[in-house]
Design a protein around this motif. Structure first.
Motif, PDB file in Angstrom:
ATOM      1  N   THR A 321       0.838  -1.217   0.000  1.00 53.95           N
ATOM      2  CA  THR A 321       0.000   0.000   0.000  1.00 53.95           C
ATOM      3  C   THR A 321       0.862   1.252   0.000  1.00 53.95           C
ATOM      4  OG1 THR A 321      -1.714  -1.199   1.232  1.00 53.95           O
ATOM      5  CG2 THR A 321      -1.841   1.207   1.232  1.00 53.95           C
ATOM      6  N   ASP A 322       1.913   1.246   0.799  1.00 50.22           N
ATOM      7  CA  ASP A 322       2.798   2.418   0.865  1.00 50.22           C
ATOM      8  C   ASP A 322       3.490   2.662  -0.475  1.00 50.22           C
ATOM      9  OD1 ASP A 322       4.070   4.443   2.640  1.00 50.22           O
ATOM     10  OD2 ASP A 322       5.894   3.342   2.080  1.00 50.22           O
ATOM     11  N   ILE A 323       3.880   1.568  -1.146  1.00 46.35           N
ATOM     12  CA  ILE A 323       4.513   1.722  -2.474  1.00 46.35           C
ATOM     13  C   ILE A 323       3.538   2.332  -3.469  1.00 46.35           C
ATOM     14  CG2 ILE A 323       5.437   0.421  -4.428  1.00 46.35           C
ATOM     15  CD1 ILE A 323       6.667  -1.512  -2.385  1.00 46.35           C
ATOM     16  N   ASP A 324       2.264   1.847  -3.435  1.00 45.14           N
ATOM     17  CA  ASP A 324       1.250   2.388  -4.350  1.00 45.14           C
ATOM     18  C   ASP A 324       1.011   3.866  -4.095  1.00 45.14           C
ATOM     19  OD1 ASP A 324       0.992  -0.053  -5.539  1.00 45.14           O
ATOM     20  OD2 ASP A 324      -0.729  -0.689  -4.316  1.00 45.14           O
ATOM     21  N   LEU A 325       0.923   4.231  -2.822  1.00 48.24           N
ATOM     22  CA  LEU A 325       0.694   5.638  -2.474  1.00 48.24           C
ATOM     23  C   LEU A 325       1.847   6.520  -2.938  1.00 48.24           C
ATOM     24  CD1 LEU A 325      -0.821   5.288   1.125  1.00 48.24           C
ATOM     25  CD2 LEU A 325      -2.011   6.046  -0.935  1.00 48.24           C
ATOM     26  N   ASN A 326       3.094   6.046  -2.712  1.00 44.88           N
ATOM     27  CA  ASN A 326       4.258   6.831  -3.123  1.00 44.88           C
ATOM     28  C   ASN A 326       4.300   7.006  -4.639  1.00 44.88           C
ATOM     29  OD1 ASN A 326       5.252   7.297  -0.559  1.00 44.88           O
ATOM     30  ND2 ASN A 326       6.490   5.421  -0.541  1.00 44.88           N
ATOM     31  N   ASN A 327       3.979   5.936  -5.347  1.00 47.01           N
ATOM     32  CA  ASN A 327       3.953   6.035  -6.813  1.00 47.01           C
ATOM     33  C   ASN A 327       2.925   7.062  -7.288  1.00 47.01           C
ATOM     34  OD1 ASN A 327       5.950   4.129  -7.057  1.00 47.01           O
ATOM     35  ND2 ASN A 327       4.529   2.404  -7.286  1.00 47.01           N
ATOM     36  N   LYS A 328       1.754   7.039  -6.639  1.00 44.44           N
ATOM     37  CA  LYS A 328       0.682   7.978  -7.032  1.00 44.44           C
ATOM     38  C   LYS A 328       1.063   9.409  -6.712  1.00 44.44           C
ATOM     39  CE  LYS A 328      -4.290   8.729  -6.609  1.00 44.44           C
ATOM     40  NZ  LYS A 328      -5.557   8.298  -5.968  1.00 44.44           N
TER      41      LYS A 328
END
Length: 366
Positions: A321-328
């Motif tokens: 989830t943290d990776i997805d948020l950072n990418n966004k």
């Protein structure tokens, strides 16, 4: 109190076992007692074995106690790490390394006690070996001195033979001049004429030589006999020096070798006895069906395993989830015009500084 101690020796979880039935507790009390008494036997066995090495009771007891504690810890570890499974075959595969270790421990424990049990027979074997070693030692020492003694004896015999031969020659001369005087030989004239005197002079010269030879050879023989006496004394001295080494030939290795020369069947049965004692806790756990303690232990381990899996899964989800948020977030920031202009300005300034620095270096070189 004793029950609690044997439960500790069994390696079982006290808190889980306290909530089990008495029958389940008694099973682990029996396993713990076996582990404890095996350690006691190991202590006695090691103490005796080390006593044959160090010849001091205190040192043997100290090291024997350390060895007993080591065996106790190993047995407790072996029993505690065997877990009940749904398949007997899997349980046996799990216990097979521990069974091999138990066999090795049984051999180590039983051997010194065999040495003590068969001590009289071992002493008889050692006595026979010591007697043979004494004979072999005397033969080896004699091989060093006897040739020289025989050589000197031959020289003495040669000196004595020389005297005997001289005596025979002198006696022959004596008979010759006596026969001349009596008229039996030679000129066959009775009386002491010129021929008699000539032969008498030869005899007297030979007799003087014989007496001198006896004197000279007697001195040589005496010297050689003293040399023989010295060689015999040295031979006895060497035998005396080496005899204590043979007498002390009763160490641990010598006794083990002597034990191997005795009939193997009694020793084998003693080994089987200790093997049965050493492996009994393992086979008791393998043969016994799953009990209350095993189910509770399995439940506890399953709960911990499930909790750990949940924690790992939760961390993995949080990371994804943290990776997805950072990418966004960074994707949205990449589309902002203000951030683009700012980075463009900074890049332009950096390229200017690099160009100025390169120009100054080239100018210095020229």
């Amino acid at each position: 109190m004793l029950k609690k101690f044997f439960i500790i020796c069994s390696g079982a979880d006290k808190n889980l076992l306290n909530n089990c039935a008495d029958g389940e507790q008694n099973k682990y009390v029996g396993i713990g007692a076996t582990v404890f008494f095996t350690a006691i036997m190991a202590t006695i066995s090691a103490s005796y074995a080390l006593y044959t090495v160090f010849d001091t009771i205190f040192t043997a007891l100290i090291f024997g106690l350390v060895w007993g504690l080591l065996i106790f810890n190993l047995d407790r570890f072996i029993v505690a790490t065997i877990k009940k499974r749904d398949s007997k075959w899997k349980e046996f595969l799990q216990a097979s390394p521990r069974i091999i270790l138990a066999i090795i421990i049984a051999i180590v424990i039983s051997k010194p006690l065999e040495l003590k049990l068969f001590e009289k027979e071992i002493n008889q074997v050692l006595l026979t070996e010591k007697n043979q070693m004494t004979l072999d030692n005397k033969t080896q020492i004699a091989a060093q001195f006897n040739p020289e003694i025989a050589k000197i004896n031959n020289e003495i015999d040669a000196l004595k033979t020389e005297i005997v031969e001289k005596e025979i020659t002198t006696n022959a001369l004596y008979d010759t001049y006596i026969a001349e005087a009596e008229g039996r030989k030679g000129t066959k004239l009775l009386g002491k004429g010129p021929v008699y005197k000539e032969k008498r002079e030869k005899h007297d010269i030979a007799l003087a030589e014989l007496n001198q030879l006896k004197k000279d050879n007697a001195a040589k023989i005496e010297t050689k006999e003293l040399a023989i006496a010295a060689l015999i004394e040295n031979k006895k001295l060497n035998e005396t020096k080496t005899q204590p080494i043979i007498a002390n030939f009763d160490g641990l290795m010598a006794r083990v070798n002597a034990l191997n020369k005795l009939p193997w069947l009694p020793s084998f049965f003693i080994f089987l006895l200790f093997l049965a004692i050493e492996t009994s806790p393992i086979f008791a756990k393998l043969i016994a069906p799953k009990g209350e303690y095993d189910f509770k232990l399995e439940e506890q381990e399953s709960a911990i395993k499930t909790w750990v899996q949940q924690q790992v899964h939760q961390r993995e989800v949080m990371l994804a989830t943290d990776i997805d948020l950072n990418n966004k977030v960074y994707k949205d920031m990449a589309e902002e015009e203000e951030l683009y202009k700012y980075k463009q300005k900074m890049a332009r300034d950096l390229m200017k500084l690099q160009a100025d620095s390169f120009y100054k270096k080239q100018q210095k070189m020229l």
